[in-house]
Design an enzyme around this catalytic site. Sequence first.
Site, PDB file in Angstrom:
ATOM      1  N   LYS A 268      48.548  -0.640  52.950  1.00  0.00           N
ATOM      2  CA  LYS A 268      47.717  -0.342  51.779  1.00  0.00           C
ATOM      3  C   LYS A 268      47.287   1.117  51.875  1.00  0.00           C
ATOM      4  CE  LYS A 268      43.052  -1.174  49.883  1.00  0.00           C
ATOM      5  NZ  LYS A 268      41.852  -2.040  49.868  1.00  0.00           N
ATOM      6  N   ASP A 273      38.891   4.523  46.994  1.00  0.00           N
ATOM      7  CA  ASP A 273      38.565   3.288  46.286  1.00  0.00           C
ATOM      8  C   ASP A 273      37.143   3.346  45.747  1.00  0.00           C
ATOM      9  OD1 ASP A 273      38.343   0.738  45.309  1.00  0.00           O
ATOM     10  OD2 ASP A 273      38.311  -0.256  47.282  1.00  0.00           O
ATOM     11  N   LYS A 280      31.802   0.452  42.771  1.00  0.00           N
ATOM     12  CA  LYS A 280      31.030   0.184  43.990  1.00  0.00           C
ATOM     13  C   LYS A 280      29.675   0.881  43.919  1.00  0.00           C
ATOM     14  CE  LYS A 280      34.931  -0.093  47.266  1.00  0.00           C
ATOM     15  NZ  LYS A 280      34.711  -1.481  47.689  1.00  0.00           N
ATOM     16  N   ASP A 350      37.793  -4.050  41.844  1.00  0.00           N
ATOM     17  CA  ASP A 350      37.588  -3.596  43.215  1.00  0.00           C
ATOM     18  C   ASP A 350      38.421  -4.414  44.217  1.00  0.00           C
ATOM     19  OD1 ASP A 350      36.582  -2.061  45.242  1.00  0.00           O
ATOM     20  OD2 ASP A 350      34.606  -3.020  45.298  1.00  0.00           O
ATOM     21  N   ARG A 354      45.063  -5.882  47.141  1.00  0.00           N
ATOM     22  CA  ARG A 354      46.028  -6.994  47.068  1.00  0.00           C
ATOM     23  C   ARG A 354      47.012  -6.796  45.928  1.00  0.00           C
ATOM     24  NH1 ARG A 354      41.116 -11.131  46.639  1.00  0.00           N
ATOM     25  NH2 ARG A 354      40.222  -9.425  47.843  1.00  0.00           N
TER      26      ARG A 354
HETATM   27  N1  BES Z   1      38.612  -1.347  50.295  1.00  0.00           N
HETATM   28  C1  BES Z   1      37.759  -2.451  50.053  1.00  0.00           C
HETATM   29  C2  BES Z   1      37.407  -3.227  51.337  1.00  0.00           C
HETATM   30  C3  BES Z   1      36.629  -2.477  52.390  1.00  0.00           C
HETATM   31  C4  BES Z   1      35.258  -2.573  52.444  1.00  0.00           C
HETATM   32  C5  BES Z   1      37.293  -1.714  53.320  1.00  0.00           C
HETATM   33  C6  BES Z   1      34.553  -1.894  53.430  1.00  0.00           C
HETATM   34  C7  BES Z   1      36.596  -1.042  54.307  1.00  0.00           C
HETATM   35  C8  BES Z   1      35.231  -1.119  54.366  1.00  0.00           C
HETATM   36  C9  BES Z   1      38.435  -3.422  49.094  1.00  0.00           C
HETATM   37  O1  BES Z   1      39.264  -2.839  48.150  1.00  0.00           O
HETATM   38  C10 BES Z   1      37.357  -4.113  48.348  1.00  0.00           C
HETATM   39  O2  BES Z   1      36.660  -3.479  47.626  1.00  0.00           O
HETATM   40  N2  BES Z   1      37.262  -5.422  48.538  1.00  0.00           N
HETATM   41  C11 BES Z   1      36.270  -6.207  47.887  1.00  0.00           C
HETATM   42  C12 BES Z   1      36.940  -7.451  47.359  1.00  0.00           C
HETATM   43  C13 BES Z   1      36.069  -8.265  46.449  1.00  0.00           C
HETATM   44  C14 BES Z   1      35.834  -7.520  45.152  1.00  0.00           C
HETATM   45  C15 BES Z   1      36.752  -9.578  46.179  1.00  0.00           C
HETATM   46  C16 BES Z   1      35.197  -6.553  48.912  1.00  0.00           C
HETATM   47  O3  BES Z   1      35.523  -6.784  50.071  1.00  0.00           O
HETATM   48  O4  BES Z   1      34.027  -6.548  48.547  1.00  0.00           O
HETATM   49 ZN    ZN Z   2      40.103  -1.052  48.671  1.00  0.00          ZN
HETATM   50 MN    MN Z   3      38.221  -2.223  46.434  1.00  0.00          MN
END
Ligand code: BES
Ligand code: ZN
Ligand code: MN
Length: 503
Positions: A268, A273, A280, A350, A354
């Site tokens: 990835k 992001d 976020k 967010d 995936r």
């Molecule tokens: N890149 C983030 C996950 C992440 C969080 C990586 C903290 C490193 C440190 C990912 O894209 C994300 O935002 N995931 C969300 C998914 C949710 C919206 C289902 C998450 O984990 O909150």
């Molecule tokens: Zn991410």
């Molecule tokens: Mn994300």
Amino acid sequence: MPATPPMPNVTFQEPAQPAEGAVLLLTGEGPELSAMGKALDEALGGQLTRAAKAAEFEGKPGKSLEVLAPGNGDIARVFLLGVGEIEAEDENAWIKLGGEIAGAGLPGEGDLTVLAELGADSVTPEQAAAIGAGIRLRSYGFEKYKTKKNGKKPAKKKARSVKILVGDSKVAKKAYARSNAIVSGVTLARDLVNEPANALGPEEFAAEAQKLEELGVTVTVLDEAAMKKEGMNALLAVGQGSGRPSRLVTMEWKGVKKKSAPVCFIGKGVVFDTGGISIKPAAGMEDMKGDMGGAAAVIGAMKALATRKAKANVVGIMGLVENMPDGLAQRPGDIVTAMSGQTIEVINTDAEGRLVLADALTYAQKMFKPAAIVDLATLTGAIIVALGHQNAGVFSNEDAFAAKIVEAGKKTGDLAWHMPLSSEYDKLIDSRFADMKNTGGRWAGAVTAAQFLHRFVENGTTWAHMDVAGTAFSSPANELNQGWASGYGVRLLDRLVADHYEG
Ligand code: BES
Ligand code: ZN
Ligand code: MN
């Protein structure tokens, strides 16, 4: 993008009495000096043993003592470093010892001579090579954007040199070439994760991959038009709010002549992001420059494998995108058709990683019919809640394959923990309007993310997913890494190839 300051050059020489500069010796408890250490102490009029006594230095593991200007000659300082029992075959323990040596002996200026004997025991050339790798890993820093230090412009530093004195130094040199190839991969991964997103967009990242061609890697870069043709609408949807176009990079290393199904690593590579329209919170968002940590591990592993000329066929694939909110960004509720033909309802923009991986997985299976796939992704905050910064999560459709990954992690210190998959979790991502949705609700977020990816793995393909959100950056400082980006995954993937896919 070179690591700054430069990491020391490590060389190996046959044992001889050092007569100048800084010297480091390894002691057992007591302190128990090695043969070379005793000879040096004698040449310095017994000042090392006297200093140890005066400082009540007992050679306890991890403790060190600096003796300044002992004797009347040109020895500037001698470091005594206490070392406990180390298992002969535990390569990572010797690498970690190298880290401790750098921690104790390299602050300050100048070159360093390391006497590679451990108390009464000698150190093998392979162990000395591991020490050399550890010294370099520990010496990594990322200071390229610092123009001032203590109010002064920092002097351009030249690489320091560390000389390791060990019997059979030729053998050590050869073993070190291999370990140092892996160090170069870890360093590349760290550099890319540390780099801010204004400097490292998808195109700049792809250009970094193209540099691997010098090592004999075949690199292909798909632009957005090419991805559109392949039907990669899920990946493209993530990047559509960014002013910087997405890229999909393929890196092929053919280390064996005969045609055989390659092992495939997929990363990835979200260069930043923001969360997109499902934006976020501001606090800590700067860390999302590291949301390409999975891709960094993949390019780092490819560099390591190519540099050490691994006898295996390996393909690295990176999905490189930026997730931004914008007038053209994807919206919650949008439905996209992935390259596999399956439709996805985007509940939360967010949950973008995936979407990127879905199309990269389909592309990998179509193009390479791989023997096995490992994808690495900073995919969920939920894996950090579950495992902290100490272990990555491993999900797999084959328990035996997950076990191989966990084992490679144990051997290298890139720790990983086997997590579950099952149809009960899979249900949670069924969608009212499409084949699936991209989030599974509040609970087991790391598992539902993995279940999502599982839907893009075709029957019969061996696959594992590693959620490295907790391990790619922000892990606690340790013997081998004092910085933010860890380079997690490079050493694990290299070991996985060495143990299961080479010769
Ligand atoms: N890149 C983030 C996950 C992440 C969080 C990586 C903290 C490193 C440190 C990912 O894209 C994300 O935002 N995931 C969300 C998914 C949710 C919206 C289902 C998450 O984990 O909150
Ligand atoms: Zn991410
Ligand atoms: Mn994300």
